[in-house]
Write a protein that holds these residues in place. Structure first.
Motif, short mmCIF file in Angstrom:
data_model
loop_
_atom_site.label_atom_id
_atom_site.label_comp_id
_atom_site.label_asym_id
_atom_site.label_seq_id
_atom_site.Cartn_x
_atom_site.Cartn_y
_atom_site.Cartn_z
N TRP A 1 1.00 -1.12 -0.05
CA TRP A 1 0.05 0.05 0.01
C TRP A 1 0.89 1.36 -0.03
O TRP A 1 0.49 2.10 0.40
N GLN A 2 2.12 1.24 -0.37
CA GLN A 2 3.06 2.32 -0.23
C GLN A 2 3.30 2.82 1.00
O GLN A 2 3.23 4.17 1.21
N SER A 3 3.25 2.06 2.07
CA SER A 3 3.26 2.59 3.44
C SER A 3 4.31 1.67 4.18
O SER A 3 5.09 0.84 3.60
N LEU A 4 4.51 2.14 5.49
CA LEU A 4 5.60 1.37 6.16
C LEU A 4 4.88 0.94 7.62
O LEU A 4 4.01 1.45 7.92
N LEU A 5 5.42 -0.25 8.13
CA LEU A 5 4.94 -0.58 9.56
C LEU A 5 6.29 -0.93 10.37
O LEU A 5 7.23 -1.10 10.05
N LEU A 6 6.26 -0.65 11.65
CA LEU A 6 7.07 -0.72 12.52
C LEU A 6 6.53 -2.22 13.57
O LEU A 6 5.44 -1.86 14.17
N PRO A 7 7.21 -2.98 13.70
CA PRO A 7 6.68 -4.17 14.39
C PRO A 7 7.33 -4.34 15.61
O PRO A 7 8.22 -3.80 16.05
N ASN A 8 6.72 -5.24 16.27
CA ASN A 8 7.07 -5.57 17.76
C ASN A 8 7.26 -4.18 18.60
O ASN A 8 8.26 -4.08 19.41
N ILE A 9 6.24 -3.59 18.64
CA ILE A 9 6.18 -2.22 19.51
C ILE A 9 5.45 -2.74 20.75
O ILE A 9 4.29 -3.34 20.56
#
Length: 433
Positions: free
Chosen positions: A295-303
């Motif tokens: 989706w042309q986005s980013l995510l930060l995992p394990n927060i």
């Protein structure tokens, strides 16, 4: 890295392709994932050797735009960061897309990452696979709640449950929102991919670069029959899956108290400060990694749950969008006339104007602005598409499953103001409620 690059119109890490705004370098990410240190290296390269523009692509990769004369230095810096292929010829065929929440999704049936590593290793190490088109693509999902399932792929695999057993359903020249052709047991997943690619190369003529080209001439049943001679297939009766929405905000992971936070760069573009800032947050509050999405986005995992609100606030401070109520977070726009010779309008600038108008009207809609009919920015058909016809003017289409292309043509030669007014009126019409 001694092998010669083949000619191609597609940019890669080792092949810089020229555009109006300079060279483009495409960095293919394994499963969309990148370490914080690698993100810093991309930011440094974009700032030091290019115009500072970084794009998140619709295949969960990154692009650096505006590269000048220091192509070699840029490439060497990215290779030093571990962002290159195992072999020179292997860069073009590293086209494997996973769910952005692979391995951490609460709904997943399997962790696809080990199989993905096997597939990527084979794509790069088998010399014959280097004959594949740079656009030939494979998708693998593990049944995650978060998965882009509307992008068409030459081969797709999707984990499903049938009669108490987890299988990999698969299809050709399509996507998991369609009925699968057949399935294999999990232990045959890698063999299936190898068999499909080898059979494609056995049957396709040089001009048939994609699976759909071959299947337009070769009956599907015949292809599958030959495939069954190479790998054991299992009949499948599952229903097609529905694609999910882009991840914006905080979502619980499989692990207790773990969250991933999704953020949208405006119109898919980051600058060096945004990417460095996101990398810093990944180190401080996550596991030191970032994941880019289709989706042309980013995510930060394990927060951790206690840190999610702070992470969202800091991402927004960087200029990323983290609210589903932000109109700009739902708009897609190609490079447009500012950077592409085929673009008929400044799609990025027009999208910003449209987002402001939609926000003012309280309208949150998924809209795709395309500078020409190639539709480079969206690999699937959006609910609303604006196709540029001249500077500041667009034809308006609404998605219609019964029609090819962008869907049903609703109006021609609209200004952005007229588009916003029409979309607002249509959303308020009882006929569309």
């Amino acid at each position: 890295m001694s092998q010669a690059l083949r000619p191609s119109a597609c940019p890669g890490l080792l092949r810089i392709v020229q555009a109006l705004d300079g060279g483009i370098c495409r960095i293919k990410l394994n499963g969309g994932s990148i370490s914080a240190d690698q993100a810093d290296a991309v930011a440094d390269a974009a700032e030091g050797y290019a115009g500072g523009v970084i794009e998140a692509t619709n295949r969960a990769n990154l692009q650096i735009r505006g590269i000048g004369s220091e192509e070699t230095a840029l490439i060497e810096s990215l290779l030093a960061a571990g962002l290159g292929p195992r072999t020179t010829a292997g860069d073009d065929v590293r086209n494997l897309m996973l769910s952005p929440s692979a391995g951490i999704d609460r709904q997943m049936l399997i962790d696809t990452r080990p199989l993905a590593e096997q597939i990527l290793a084979s794509l790069q190490s088998h010399e014959r696979f280097h004959e594949l088109s740079a656009k030939f693509a494979v998708q693998l999902d593990g049944g995650e709640a978060l998965a882009m399932l509307e992008h068409h792929h030459d081969l797709w695999l999707s984990a499903v449950e049938q009669d108490g057993e987890c299988l990999l359903a698969f299809g050709l020249a399509g996507c998991p929102t369609e009925m699968p052709i057949s399935a294999v047991r999990l232990e045959h997943g890698h063999a299936l991919v190898i068999a499909v690619l080898e059979l494609f190369l056995d049957l396709a003529r040089p001009e048939q670069t994609r699976m759909r080209h071959l299947l337009a001439e070769q009956p599907m049943a015949g292809f599958v029959a030959q495939l069954a001679e190479r790998v054991p297939l299992v009949p499948i009766t599952c229903v097609p899956r529905a694609s999910s929405m882009p991840p914006i905000g905080a979502y619980p992971q499989r692990e207790p108290d773990g969250f991933y936070v999704g953020a949208v760069p405006p119109l898919g573009r980051l600058d060096a400060a945004m990417l460095r800032g996101a990398a810093k947050l990944a180190r401080l509050h996550g596991d030191g990694s970032l994941r880019f999405t289709p989706w042309q986005s980013l995510l930060l995992p394990n927060i951790q749950a206690r840190d999610a609100a702070e992470v969202i606030h800091n991402l927004e401070t960087l200029g990323l969008r983290c609210s589903v109520d932000d109109a700009l977070a739902h708009l897609i726009a190609c490079t447009g006339s500012a950077g592409c010779g085929k673009g008929l309008a400044d799609t990025k600038g027009d999208a910003l104007q449209l987002a402001a108008l939609l926000q003012r009207h309280g309208q949150i809609q998924s809209v795709h602005l395309s500078g020409c009919s190639r539709s480079c920015a969206a690999a699937h058909v959006a609910p609303v598409t604006l196709l540029a016809v001249s500077p500041g003017h667009y034809d308006l289409y609404f998605r219609d499953a019964a029609l090819p292309g962008f869907g049903a043509l609703h109006a021609r030669n609209l200004t952005i103001e007229a588009v916003a007014t029409l979309l607002d009126a249509r959303s308020r019409s009882p006929l569309d409620a």
